[in-house]
Write an enzyme that holds these catalytic residues in place. Sequence first.
Site, PDB file in Angstrom:
ATOM      1  N   ASP A 247       0.876  -1.164   0.000  1.00 39.36           N
ATOM      2  CA  ASP A 247       0.000   0.000   0.000  1.00 39.36           C
ATOM      3  C   ASP A 247       0.925   1.230   0.000  1.00 39.36           C
ATOM      4  OD1 ASP A 247      -2.125   1.866   0.576  1.00 39.36           O
ATOM      5  OD2 ASP A 247      -3.303   0.190   1.335  1.00 39.36           O
TER       6      ASP A 247
ATOM      7  N   ASP B  14      -5.672   3.031  -7.028  1.00 38.60           N
ATOM      8  CA  ASP B  14      -6.607   3.233  -5.927  1.00 38.60           C
ATOM      9  C   ASP B  14      -7.142   4.662  -5.972  1.00 38.60           C
ATOM     10  OD1 ASP B  14      -7.954   2.896  -3.542  1.00 38.60           O
ATOM     11  OD2 ASP B  14      -6.186   3.256  -2.292  1.00 38.60           O
TER      12      ASP B  14
ATOM     13  N   GLU C  27     -11.839   7.388  -8.069  1.00 42.43           N
ATOM     14  CA  GLU C  27     -13.246   7.759  -8.347  1.00 42.43           C
ATOM     15  C   GLU C  27     -13.348   9.110  -9.043  1.00 42.43           C
ATOM     16  OE1 GLU C  27     -12.050   6.598  -5.429  1.00 42.43           O
ATOM     17  OE2 GLU C  27     -12.805   4.578  -5.805  1.00 42.43           O
TER      18      GLU C  27
ATOM     19  N   ARG D  78      -9.807   0.330  -8.082  1.00 38.02           N
ATOM     20  CA  ARG D  78     -10.971   0.453  -7.195  1.00 38.02           C
ATOM     21  C   ARG D  78     -12.183   0.955  -7.969  1.00 38.02           C
ATOM     22  NH1 ARG D  78     -10.653   3.683  -1.546  1.00 38.02           N
ATOM     23  NH2 ARG D  78     -11.253   5.493  -2.774  1.00 38.02           N
TER      24      ARG D  78
ATOM     25  N   HIS E 172      -5.885  -8.477   2.613  1.00 35.51           N
ATOM     26  CA  HIS E 172      -5.410  -7.098   2.769  1.00 35.51           C
ATOM     27  C   HIS E 172      -6.045  -6.491   4.009  1.00 35.51           C
ATOM     28  CE1 HIS E 172      -4.131  -3.085   2.005  1.00 35.51           C
ATOM     29  NE2 HIS E 172      -5.265  -2.645   1.523  1.00 35.51           N
TER      30      HIS E 172
END
Length: 892
Positions: free
Chosen positions: A360, A474, A477, A556, A630
Amino acid sequence: MLDFSHERKKSGCKNISCRLLLLFLLFTSCFGEAPGPSQCLLEPEHRFDCAPEKTLNKDECEGRGCCYLTASDTSDLKQPSCYYPTNYPSYKAVNVTSTETGYCATLLRSTKTFMPKDLMELQLEVFFETDSRLHFTIKNPNENRYEVPIETPPRVRSQPSTMQYDVKIITDPFGLIISRKSTGQILLNTTMAPLLFAEQFIQISTGLSSNFLYGLGEHLTSLNLDLNWTTLTFWNRGLVPRKDTNMYGTHPFYLAMEKDGLAHGVFLLNSNAMDIILQPAPALTWRTIGGILDFYVFLGPEPKTVIKQYQDVIGYPFMPPYWGLGFHLCRWGYPSSNMTREVVKKMRDSQIPLDVQWHDIDYMDKFLDFTYDPDNYGDFPEMVHEFHEMGMKYVLILEPALGLPQPGRTYLPYDDGLRRGIYVTNETGQPLVGKVWPGLSVFVDFTNPEAHQWWYEMLKEFHDRVLFDGVWIDKNEPANHGYGSVDNCPDNTLENPPYVPKVVGDVLQAKTICASSHHHLSSHYNLHNIYGLTQAIASYNAMMKITGKRPFVISRSTFSGHGRYAGHWTGDIRSTWEYLYYSIPAILLFNIYGAPLVGTDICGFLGNATEELCVRWHQVGAFYPFMRNHNTHDATAQEPYVFSKESQKAIRKVVLRRYMLLPYLYTLFHKAHTSGDTVARPLFVEFPSDRNTWTIDRQFLWGEALYITPVLEQGKTEVKGYFPSGVWYDLVTGAGLESKGEWFTLPTPLDAINTHIRGGYIIPAQRPGMTTEETRKNDLRLLVALSADGSAQGDLYWDDGDSLDTYKKGDYSMILFKAQNKVLVNEILHINGEAEKLTLDYVAVCGVHAPPSKVLVNGAAWEDFKYMPGTKLLKIEKLSLPIGKKFEIKWS
Ligand SMILES: *[C@@H]1O[C@H](CO)[C@@H](O)[C@H](O)[C@H]1NC(C)=O
Ligand SMILES: *[C@@H]1O[C@H](CO)[C@@H](O)[C@H](O)[C@H]1NC(C)=O
Ligand SMILES: *[C@@H]1O[C@H](CO)[C@@H](O)[C@H](O)[C@H]1NC(C)=O
Ligand SMILES: *[C@@H]1O[C@H](CO)[C@@H](O)[C@H](O)[C@H]1NC(C)=O
Ligand SMILES: *[C@@H]1O[C@H](CO)[C@@H](O)[C@H](O)[C@H]1NC(C)=O
Ligand SMILES: *[C@@H]1O[C@H](CO)[C@@H](O)[C@H](O)[C@H]1NC(C)=O
């Protein structure tokens, strides 16, 4: 691919010889009249909301020509209190003409609605694209509006010779009625409620063929949707998944069952913020605030073919590298490269297979893309190299928001991007600034071709330093920790449209960037929902160019067509039993959306997972097409090795089972890639004529042949499972379970998950190793599950596991296996070098009712076989048969 030129497909209505059609004229209403009592007499479930944007009182409601619900009539609390009367003004169709490929018509409205800027004239075009695919658009004939820039099939030049559908155009008020020719079943009936089409408000309603509807994600739902006044909102949003909110992705596609077990699908290709309202009539309303109405209807007639037909439009999924199907491990909160080495070492020591270690944001220097922390990750490239030496792969996270350089420091990727003009810009044409992990950040505009080139160059330069194998994209959006931008957003109609879908936070700017900010192709208002898709495309193409091998990208945020380029994980879910259950409908739905490489964070992401939950979650997760554990940074550790010896043993057992089944899983991915099949598959897709299967979402299939029945509840050591009619063999014991379409209670201790092979199928398997690389070198096994009549079939797709286009280039092997009349043979459809290295070592035949006295392999007696009378399982061992040469195994 993105259509950067953004050219509209030419209208089929211009420059053609049109002939006026005889119309289905229906005069059912007089425009402009106030609704009388009779026009308001509608059953509650047939009432369509006439006050979507705010609550109206009686006078306001009637003032817009709608019916108001009297106080005595509130039996159903969820129905709208202000609704359209049957004579509410809509459009009327004129000049309905038939074209070479369908129809076109002009739609005229003579009365304005309550929404500003009605389009008083629209154009309808209907295209008969294939026997099973109908396409229609409704748009402004006088001005181009935004259309989703994804590649769709080219316009056909002539009608197909046969068609499964009938189309009727109702002229006044306008409506489309689409039915299935063979049964007369109405699939779409848009006369249920008026059509509205204003500058920023478009709404069309239809009746549904049954109460069984699937899709319209991404939302936290069961597999089949609840039609009891459900609103599904589409405006990609990064937040902890919960019920009834917009989520990370947008897939405006549904599959609907018809009463007789046939199925159809509908896709609205629109990327604007949208609400879809389901009501018990059963009916559905599409309500979007921009773009055009661009619908595809898929006639199936089976669920499987509906899914394939949808993918014919959006594209088939990419072929993942073989290693991508192994076990992945990650957590937010690995403080250093040494600690990460420690994690991998402990996994090795625990003898649980591990293929891919992830990071991450911890590895980054101040959360900046294309950097690594010089203190704690100073030997980052060496660490990745060591993982490679162990036969493993490595994946890292990247964000679409780029931090501004800190005072006194340079950050070349930012400077380069600025110079090349690839950031989303604000009202004054400067890069819009928001706040994400690095603090003040700008957002890369992946609708700009220059941004794709830049992204490739940045990845390439970083890859030259750190040999990562895949990327995890990630917060695309895109997520912004603030509202709109640090400079706020302008006050205009894009920021404050007359109708805002039911988004979390109530405004479009909530935790994302300003709606009116500018991209290369259009406004953020139009492009928001495809932001993640555009980043996935850029990442896929960049990784392909850099490595020359199959890209591995997990994202994502998603939009229809995402599966062509990348996989998905279902985001920041909680470590609870409820989310364990929801993971199953989520992965099944993404398979329906053509994005089969999908999984959920095993053990959950947020909160502390208990040991029991983690064991059960690894059991389910071993059957996610994409398997990753995760965890967040402030929860207790959940790597398999932190648990007791018993729990580790249970996890090892199920991960080894997955590795054993990888040849089958890989073959399923090949079929998804080449023919639009699903990998993880809802039961109803295989058994549509068995209505009991239509709601099953606590059990699921891999392909046609493997059925998974997990425990999803705390403290349970047995589980009730439904088994469609037929014989199902326990994968471990080989024992058969004969069902007439019944529920069974299966004992399932903590170290077990039920996996059954469907009678009639053959599954290729392999002796599992600690990585996929190791496993791929092992001998092959065949698990033969005989049907009641003693036959079975299966196949194996095999190639080198990571080269591009192996299928297209013919660098693969495809081998069929067939069992019948106590003989098992292979049939070589295509063979290349890779499969020549494989030998078949072991065959298990389930459902052998009489004890065999002898086994013949290629005509010669074979001594190494065992028969288990209790389970009727025949094991034939130590075979060493080259899989690429014809063989014959007989028992009698
Ligand atoms: C309908 O077609 C006629 C004849 O081609 C044309 O004159 C008229 O303008 C059309 N009406 C509309 C609303 O397009
Ligand atoms: C379409 O729906 C309308 C409104 O509910 C209904 O009156 C009509 O009969 C339906 N048409 C067909 C063909 O089912
Ligand atoms: C729909 O929801 C209402 C209100 O929550 C409830 O009373 C009703 O029973 C539900 N109907 C169905 C069919 O589930
Ligand atoms: C990792 O551990 C090794 C051996 O203990 C040590 O030499 C090295 O400095 C450590 N690396 C980092 C980045 O802490
Ligand atoms: C646009 O963004 C720049 C920063 O890139 C900022 O200085 C400027 O004030 C912004 N303009 C508006 C109108 O918000
Ligand atoms: C998780 O466990 C840790 C350590 O036991 C504890 O401090 C923390 O409060 C727990 N978190 C939650 C959400 O329960």
